[in-house]
Motif scaffolding. Structure first.
Motif, PDB file in Angstrom:
ATOM      1  N   ARG A 150       0.883  -1.261  -0.084  1.00 32.06           N
ATOM      2  CA  ARG A 150       0.080  -0.097   0.110  1.00 32.06           C
ATOM      3  C   ARG A 150       0.798   1.189   0.092  1.00 32.06           C
ATOM      4  NH1 ARG A 150      -4.620   1.140   4.198  1.00 32.06           N
ATOM      5  NH2 ARG A 150      -5.015   3.321   3.445  1.00 32.06           N
ATOM      6  N   ASP A 151       0.502   2.117  -0.892  1.00 33.74           N
ATOM      7  CA  ASP A 151       1.137   3.485  -0.935  1.00 33.74           C
ATOM      8  C   ASP A 151       0.171   4.546   0.019  1.00 33.74           C
ATOM      9  OD1 ASP A 151       2.158   5.967  -1.812  1.00 33.74           O
ATOM     10  OD2 ASP A 151       3.296   5.001  -3.215  1.00 33.74           O
ATOM     11  N   GLU A 152       0.840   5.256   0.575  1.00 33.80           N
ATOM     12  CA  GLU A 152      -0.012   6.150   1.578  1.00 33.80           C
ATOM     13  C   GLU A 152      -0.227   7.308   0.821  1.00 33.80           C
ATOM     14  OE1 GLU A 152      -1.615   5.416   4.422  1.00 33.80           O
ATOM     15  OE2 GLU A 152      -0.559   3.528   4.699  1.00 33.80           O
ATOM     16  N   LYS A 153       0.610   7.604   0.120  1.00 34.39           N
ATOM     17  CA  LYS A 153       0.509   9.102  -0.650  1.00 34.39           C
ATOM     18  C   LYS A 153      -0.512   8.897  -1.851  1.00 34.39           C
ATOM     19  CE  LYS A 153       5.242  10.509   0.331  1.00 34.39           C
ATOM     20  NZ  LYS A 153       6.579  11.024  -0.453  1.00 34.39           N
ATOM     21  N   GLY A 154      -0.235   7.971  -2.808  1.00 33.06           N
ATOM     22  CA  GLY A 154      -0.742   7.904  -3.893  1.00 33.06           C
ATOM     23  C   GLY A 154      -1.311   8.806  -4.916  1.00 33.06           C
ATOM     24  N   ARG A 155       0.103   9.510  -5.281  1.00 31.39           N
ATOM     25  CA  ARG A 155      -0.034  10.634  -6.002  1.00 31.39           C
ATOM     26  C   ARG A 155      -1.024  10.392  -7.364  1.00 31.39           C
ATOM     27  NH1 ARG A 155       5.159  13.304  -7.519  1.00 31.39           N
ATOM     28  NH2 ARG A 155       6.027  11.118  -7.197  1.00 31.39           N
ATOM     29  N   THR A 184      -0.897   6.848 -11.294  1.00 35.18           N
ATOM     30  CA  THR A 184      -0.989   6.698  -9.867  1.00 35.18           C
ATOM     31  C   THR A 184       0.687   6.354  -9.617  1.00 35.18           C
ATOM     32  OG1 THR A 184      -3.127   6.100  -9.794  1.00 35.18           O
ATOM     33  CG2 THR A 184      -1.530   5.555  -7.949  1.00 35.18           C
ATOM     34  N   SER A 189       6.131   4.781  -1.970  1.00 32.76           N
ATOM     35  CA  SER A 189       6.753   4.040  -0.867  1.00 32.76           C
ATOM     36  C   SER A 189       7.148   2.610  -1.078  1.00 32.76           C
ATOM     37  CB  SER A 189       5.358   3.989   0.314  1.00 32.76           C
ATOM     38  OG  SER A 189       4.345   3.345  -0.250  1.00 32.76           O
TER      39      SER A 189
END
Length: 183
Positions: free
Chosen positions: A29-34, A154, A158
């Motif tokens: 999982r990527d917390e930022k998710g730009r 996306t 991370s």
């Protein structure tokens, strides 16, 4: 009954040739998710355009949806069952079409074991003659035409995606990995 009504063949059953792996899909999982949108200009390959545009944004791993645009030249191939059963699938001979209209695609940016950028893409397109086709897009052989291709991105900041050998399929697959510390 549905197959006969629609005239479609039954889907192929796939049996993995290697040892069973209880967890088939690795996830992180990527917390930022730009999220952002790119417009890929004509005259360059999809690979060059995506890698450069994403590097300019500081992105080394990403998931993308590609939409619309013209492809001056399109390289693609189809995944076929391996007749020997040694690996899960093999790619057929590459095909080239000119003047295709890109309909839709999904692409993933990651890296090879040596760190070289890899873009894996599957997509659907319409040929200049009007036939709708699809397959594994050879991004290094596909040149964007006069109408740009849009990429909805996306960024995966991370963790990174790396191509690694998979024992179960006996193929190299792109998998999420802890980010390497460069220094």
């Amino acid at each position: 009954m549905v197959e006969k009504l629609m005239g479609l063949p039954r889907s192929r059953t796939v049996v993995h040739p290697g040892p069973f792996r209880p967890v088939r899909i690795d996830r992180m999982r990527d917390e930022k998710g730009r999220h952002f949108r790119l417009s890929l200009p004509g005259g360059r390959t999809l690979h060059e355009s995506l890698v450069q545009a994403l590097a300019d944004e500081g992105v080394a791993s990403a998931s993308m949806t590609l939409l619309g645009g013209e492809l001056a030249e399109l390289g693609f191939c189809l995944a076929l069952p391996d007749p020997t059963g040694r690996v899960l699938a093999t790619y057929g001979a590459p095909h080239t079409v000119h003047g295709a209209c890109f309909i839709f695609g999904n692409a993933t940016l990651g890296s090879s074991a040596s760190g070289t950028p890899v873009v894996h893409c599957h997509g659907a397109f319409r040929t200049a003659e009007g036939a709708v086709r699809g397959g594994h897009i050879l991004t290094d052989r596909t040149v964007v035409g006069r109408r740009s291709v849009t990429a909805v991105v996306t960024a995966l900041d991370s963790f990174e995606l790396r191509v690694v050998y998979d024992d179960e399929t006996r193929m190299p697959l792109m998998r999420p990995q802890a980010r390497r510390i460069h220094g």
